[in-house]
Design a protein around this motif. Structure first.
Motif, mmCIF file in Angstrom:
data_model
loop_
_atom_site.group_PDB
_atom_site.id
_atom_site.type_symbol
_atom_site.label_atom_id
_atom_site.label_comp_id
_atom_site.label_asym_id
_atom_site.label_seq_id
_atom_site.Cartn_x
_atom_site.Cartn_y
_atom_site.Cartn_z
ATOM 1 N N ARG A 1 0.820 -1.201 0.000
ATOM 2 C CA ARG A 1 0.000 0.000 0.000
ATOM 3 C C ARG A 1 0.865 1.267 0.000
ATOM 4 N N ALA A 2 1.937 1.236 0.768
ATOM 5 C CA ALA A 2 2.811 2.406 0.826
ATOM 6 C C ALA A 2 3.465 2.678 -0.524
ATOM 7 N N GLN A 3 3.896 1.610 -1.199
ATOM 8 C CA GLN A 3 4.514 1.771 -2.509
ATOM 9 C C GLN A 3 3.510 2.271 -3.540
ATOM 10 N N LEU A 4 2.305 1.742 -3.497
ATOM 11 C CA LEU A 4 1.270 2.185 -4.433
ATOM 12 C C LEU A 4 0.870 3.636 -4.166
ATOM 13 N N SER A 5 0.849 4.033 -2.900
ATOM 14 C CA SER A 5 0.503 5.412 -2.556
ATOM 15 C C SER A 5 1.501 6.386 -3.158
ATOM 16 N N ARG A 6 2.780 5.995 -3.170
ATOM 17 C CA ARG A 6 3.807 6.866 -3.730
ATOM 18 C C ARG A 6 3.778 6.882 -5.264
ATOM 19 N N ALA A 7 3.587 5.707 -5.857
ATOM 20 C CA ALA A 7 3.709 5.592 -7.309
ATOM 21 C C ALA A 7 2.388 5.778 -8.054
ATOM 22 N N ARG A 8 1.276 5.454 -7.405
ATOM 23 C CA ARG A 8 -0.036 5.531 -8.041
ATOM 24 C C ARG A 8 -1.043 6.117 -7.062
ATOM 25 N N GLY A 9 -0.740 7.314 -6.600
ATOM 26 C CA GLY A 9 -1.526 7.923 -5.531
ATOM 27 C C GLY A 9 -2.985 8.160 -5.860
ATOM 28 N N ARG A 10 -3.330 8.239 -7.135
ATOM 29 C CA ARG A 10 -4.724 8.482 -7.511
ATOM 30 C C ARG A 10 -5.547 7.198 -7.610
ATOM 31 N N ASP A 11 -4.891 6.056 -7.530
ATOM 32 C CA ASP A 11 -5.593 4.786 -7.678
ATOM 33 C C ASP A 11 -6.172 4.314 -6.342
ATOM 34 N N ALA A 12 -7.277 3.611 -6.413
ATOM 35 C CA ALA A 12 -7.860 2.978 -5.234
ATOM 36 C C ALA A 12 -7.109 1.679 -4.940
ATOM 37 N N VAL A 13 -7.250 1.193 -3.711
ATOM 38 C CA VAL A 13 -6.602 -0.046 -3.300
ATOM 39 C C VAL A 13 -7.587 -0.876 -2.487
ATOM 40 N N TYR A 14 -7.598 -2.176 -2.743
ATOM 41 C CA TYR A 14 -8.369 -3.120 -1.921
ATOM 42 C C TYR A 14 -7.449 -4.266 -1.543
ATOM 43 N N GLY A 15 -7.361 -4.557 -0.257
ATOM 44 C CA GLY A 15 -6.513 -5.648 0.205
ATOM 45 C C GLY A 15 -7.246 -6.559 1.164
ATOM 46 N N GLU A 16 -6.763 -7.780 1.279
ATOM 47 C CA GLU A 16 -7.419 -8.758 2.145
ATOM 48 C C GLU A 16 -7.418 -8.314 3.605
ATOM 49 N N GLU A 17 -6.337 -7.715 4.063
ATOM 50 C CA GLU A 17 -6.203 -7.424 5.486
ATOM 51 C C GLU A 17 -6.780 -6.081 5.901
ATOM 52 N N PHE A 18 -6.730 -5.069 5.024
ATOM 53 C CA PHE A 18 -7.128 -3.721 5.431
ATOM 54 C C PHE A 18 -8.254 -3.131 4.588
ATOM 55 N N GLY A 19 -8.886 -3.939 3.740
ATOM 56 C CA GLY A 19 -10.064 -3.489 3.020
ATOM 57 C C GLY A 19 -9.788 -2.444 1.956
ATOM 58 N N SER A 20 -10.750 -1.533 1.745
ATOM 59 C CA SER A 20 -10.701 -0.581 0.635
ATOM 60 C C SER A 20 -10.231 0.792 1.083
ATOM 61 N N SER A 21 -9.522 1.459 0.177
ATOM 62 C CA SER A 21 -9.144 2.848 0.380
ATOM 63 C C SER A 21 -9.134 3.545 -0.973
ATOM 64 N N GLY A 22 -9.478 4.817 -0.987
ATOM 65 C CA GLY A 22 -9.497 5.576 -2.229
ATOM 66 C C GLY A 22 -10.692 5.237 -3.099
ATOM 67 N N SER A 23 -10.761 5.903 -4.245
ATOM 68 C CA SER A 23 -11.847 5.661 -5.193
ATOM 69 C C SER A 23 -11.359 6.003 -6.592
ATOM 70 N N GLY A 24 -12.108 5.556 -7.566
ATOM 71 C CA GLY A 24 -11.740 5.817 -8.951
ATOM 72 C C GLY A 24 -11.835 4.567 -9.794
ATOM 73 N N PRO A 25 -11.683 4.710 -11.101
ATOM 74 C CA PRO A 25 -11.857 3.572 -12.010
ATOM 75 C C PRO A 25 -10.730 2.541 -11.928
ATOM 76 N N ARG A 26 -9.554 2.971 -11.468
ATOM 77 C CA ARG A 26 -8.419 2.062 -11.346
ATOM 78 C C ARG A 26 -8.287 1.626 -9.883
ATOM 79 N N ARG A 27 -8.255 0.302 -9.669
ATOM 80 C CA ARG A 27 -8.163 -0.210 -8.300
ATOM 81 C C ARG A 27 -7.171 -1.366 -8.246
ATOM 82 N N TRP A 28 -6.190 -1.260 -7.373
ATOM 83 C CA TRP A 28 -5.245 -2.345 -7.125
ATOM 84 C C TRP A 28 -5.846 -3.301 -6.104
ATOM 85 N N VAL A 29 -5.694 -4.591 -6.351
ATOM 86 C CA VAL A 29 -6.236 -5.624 -5.464
ATOM 87 C C VAL A 29 -5.078 -6.477 -4.971
#
Length: 272
Positions: free
Chosen positions: A58-86
């Motif tokens: 998540r930290a790496q994605l925040s730096r490199a793709r700060g506009r993208d949303a993220v969904y992970g098994e342990e910490f759920g969803s953050s951010g919004s938008g058409p692009r989402r890292w899983v």
């Protein structure tokens, strides 16, 4: 088309860079085997290594793709938008905590709901698989050292190599009768389980892989790998990609037959 022609090549490169670092962290924990294991509300295990790996990604994605949303098994969803890292930081946690080397970090990118990048890194096996939309599927230790993947050409269920999860899950999903009949029909069965079954479909080693209960983070990275290798990935009921609650991957030629064979068991007739 070549890997370099994919519009998501740079995202794939980023996934590789992140996986390289995460592999070092997870392997250190795996080799030490000195972590505490907790039980989540759904009764599945989780370790500090799971959480640390997801936090790092998540930290790496925040730096490199700060506009993208993220969904992970342990910490759920953050951010919004058409692009989402899983993210699934450690797929195969039960293997991980028992010292079995069949576990992996799964990183996917979804664009407008479609899985377009998938990377599966299994450092304890010394294996990695990846794909980007329209760029093909590959295995190897890096982008520069890769072998392109293609599914098998097996066209008869009787000749198929089938990989699955535990029998318990099939019983809970109401498919155990048809599942057992299917295992009697195919040429060979093995329970490789988790990510590995699907990556082996992409390699052409396994012809059909299925699990009766899956989540988005279990599947998102696998879909592009199977599809770009020429296979097909749906739910057991035919929902496209990872939009269902279970998974079926095949070489494409066997998909309809496998889906029909693994359908819900018929209801038991009511006795007078």
């Amino acid at each position: 088309m070549s890997l370099h022609s994919s519009p998501y090549t740079e995202d794939l490169r980023l996934a590789h860079m992140i996986a390289d670092s995460v592999d070092s962290q997870t392997m250190q924990s795996f080799n030490a085997q000195d972590f505490e294991v907790e039980t989540k509300p759904d009764l599945t295990p989780v370790t500090v290594a799971d959480r640390q790996a997801e936090e790092y990604i998540r930290a790496q994605l925040s730096r490199a793709r700060g506009r993208d949303a993220v969904y992970g098994e342990e910490f759920g969803s953050s951010g919004s938008g058409p692009r989402r890292w899983v993210i699934d930081p450690i797929d195969g946690t039960k293997n991980f905590i028992r010292g079995v080397p069949v576990w992996a970090t799964l990183i996917a990118l979804m664009d407008h709901g479609e899985p377009v990048v998938g990377l599966v890194s299994a450092p304890a096996l010394g294996r990695r698989w990846w794909a980007a939309k329209d760029g093909g599927a590959y295995t190897g230790k890096s982008l520069s050292s890769a072998k392109q993947l293609r599914v098998s050409k097996v066209s008869r269920i009787e000749d198929a190599n089938f990989s699955y999860s535990s029998l318990y899950g099939w019983r809970e999903a109401g498919r155990s009768k048809n599942f057992l009949e299917f295992t009697d029909t195919v040429w060979r069965t093995r329970a490789f389980g988790d990510f590995w079954s699907y990556c082996l479909v992409a390699e052409g080693v396994v012809d059909v892989a299925a699990e009766p209960e899956l989540n988005l983070h279990d599947m998102a990275a696998l879909v592009p790998i199977v599809q770009e290798a020429g296979g097909r990935f749906t739910s057991l009921d035919g929902d496209p990609g990872c939009s269902g609650s279970n998974g079926l991957a095949t070489n494409g030629l066997l998909h309809e037959a496998a889906m029909g064979a693994l359908a819900l068991d018929s209801a038991t007739p009511i006795q007078d």
